[in-house]
Design a protein around this motif. Structure first.
Motif, short mmCIF file in Angstrom:
data_model
loop_
_atom_site.label_atom_id
_atom_site.label_comp_id
_atom_site.label_asym_id
_atom_site.label_seq_id
_atom_site.Cartn_x
_atom_site.Cartn_y
_atom_site.Cartn_z
N UNK A 1 44.87 45.48 33.82
CA UNK A 1 44.29 44.90 35.60
C UNK A 1 44.18 43.14 35.02
N UNK A 2 43.47 43.22 33.69
CA UNK A 2 42.97 41.50 34.17
C UNK A 2 44.35 40.10 33.70
N UNK A 3 45.26 41.02 32.50
CA UNK A 3 46.59 40.37 32.64
C UNK A 3 47.16 40.40 34.08
N UNK A 4 47.24 41.49 34.34
CA UNK A 4 48.20 40.82 35.72
C UNK A 4 47.18 40.18 36.88
N UNK A 5 46.23 39.84 37.57
CA UNK A 5 45.87 38.95 37.66
C UNK A 5 45.35 37.53 37.70
N UNK A 6 45.30 37.44 36.06
CA UNK A 6 44.92 36.00 35.92
C UNK A 6 45.02 35.05 36.21
N UNK A 7 46.53 34.96 36.70
CA UNK A 7 46.89 33.91 37.18
C UNK A 7 45.77 33.31 38.49
N UNK A 8 46.03 34.52 39.42
CA UNK A 8 45.42 34.76 40.76
C UNK A 8 43.72 33.80 40.51
N UNK A 9 43.20 35.02 39.90
CA UNK A 9 41.65 34.36 39.71
C UNK A 9 41.23 33.26 38.77
N UNK A 10 42.23 32.22 38.63
CA UNK A 10 41.78 31.29 37.95
C UNK A 10 41.47 30.65 39.88
N UNK A 11 41.56 30.75 40.61
CA UNK A 11 41.50 30.32 42.08
C UNK A 11 40.16 30.36 42.03
N UNK A 12 39.11 31.48 41.96
CA UNK A 12 38.14 31.38 41.98
C UNK A 12 36.95 29.74 41.00
N UNK A 13 37.77 30.19 40.42
CA UNK A 13 36.47 28.90 39.79
C UNK A 13 37.17 27.81 39.64
N UNK A 14 37.57 27.53 41.31
CA UNK A 14 37.96 26.14 41.28
C UNK A 14 37.73 26.11 42.29
N UNK A 15 36.48 26.54 43.20
CA UNK A 15 35.75 26.69 44.25
C UNK A 15 33.69 26.51 43.82
N UNK A 16 33.68 25.55 44.76
CA UNK A 16 32.34 24.60 44.11
C UNK A 16 32.00 25.01 44.02
N UNK A 17 30.57 25.32 42.65
CA UNK A 17 29.11 26.39 43.19
C UNK A 17 29.95 28.83 42.51
N UNK A 18 30.82 28.42 42.04
CA UNK A 18 31.41 29.47 41.60
C UNK A 18 30.70 30.14 40.30
N UNK A 19 31.43 28.81 39.56
CA UNK A 19 30.90 29.32 38.08
C UNK A 19 29.31 29.42 37.76
#
Length: 233
Positions: free
Chosen positions: A160-178
């Motif tokens: 599953x991770x390999x299939x959603x990795x490309x969209x999950x990258x959006x998550x960590x471009x939001x300030x403070x999410x990391x």
């Protein structure tokens, strides 16, 4: 004699890959924009070989697809993202649910301790805000599930991770999410180590759900912006 260590320069393909990946996730490169080896080679002032290698890596990430002429950004499917996140939630929560249902099942303390040391260190020195953090995040979730002792659940999560990795990258471009993710990982690990499984399960569910909300919001806004641009052209 100098004691300084010589640091090898970063491979050119990695430089191109990292910069294009960030631009794709940030929306700097639109879904309707065509990328070609000659243009990118000119832009970066390098030969086409490392450019070609970087484009191949981005295709493997699911961020680009090959067209008849050049490459274009992959337009995420909102329904597919939701379906895959639903599966991800089911898999990860099951690792804790099975231990709640069967008291003889114990999470591997060594795995949890190692992860806790790692994430506490990251809390003291957080990595830069960039999409590559998704790889570290995946390692946490896989380790937490592996600690529950069911390798088949782990294998399914990796898929599953390999299939959603490309969209999950959006998550960590939001300030403070990391920073937020690191703190949440630590809390989940602490509850698992303490044997507070219901609380750990609730925290994990909230953690993944918030990630989905962020991803869907950024992807939806990117798709909407492209549609409006096409209307006004």
């Amino acid at each position: 004699m100098s004691t300084e260590m010589n640091t090898a320069p970063e491979p050119l393909r990695e430089v191109v890959y990292r910069e294009l990946r960030t631009e794709l996730v940030n929306g700097t490169i639109g879904f309707d924009q065509r990328l070609t080896e000659p243009k990118l080679s000119t832009r970066f002032g390098i030969s086409r070989t490392p450019v070609r290698e970087a484009l191949t890596m981005l295709c493997a990430d699911g961020l680009l697809r090959r067209e008849e002429y050049g490459f274009s950004a992959v337009r995420p499917s909102i329904p597919r993202i939701r379906d895959l996140y639903e599966l991800r939630i089911t898999l990860e929560l099951q690792g804790i649910t099975r231990a709640i249902a069967d008291p003889t099942i114990r999470h591997d303390r060594t795995i949890l301790d190692d992860e806790l040391v790692r994430w506490r260190a990251l809390a003291l020195d957080p990595p830069a805000q960039e999409p590559g953090f998704v790889e570290l995040d995946e390692e946490f979730h896989v380790a937490a599930l592996r600690a529950s002792g069911n390798n088949e659940l782990v294998a399914s999560l990796l898929s599953v991770n390999s299939r959603i990795r490309h969209v999950r990258m959006y998550d960590f471009m939001v300030n403070g999410r990391i920073d937020t993710s690191i703190a949440e990982h630590i809390r989940i690990l602490e509850e698992l180590r303490a044997g507070n499984l219901p609380e750990a399960r609730t925290l994990l569910h909230q953690h993944i759900g918030e990630s989905l909300d962020v991803v869907l919001d950024r992807v939806t806004r990117a798709i909407t912006a492209l549609s409006l641009a096409n209307i006004t052209d």
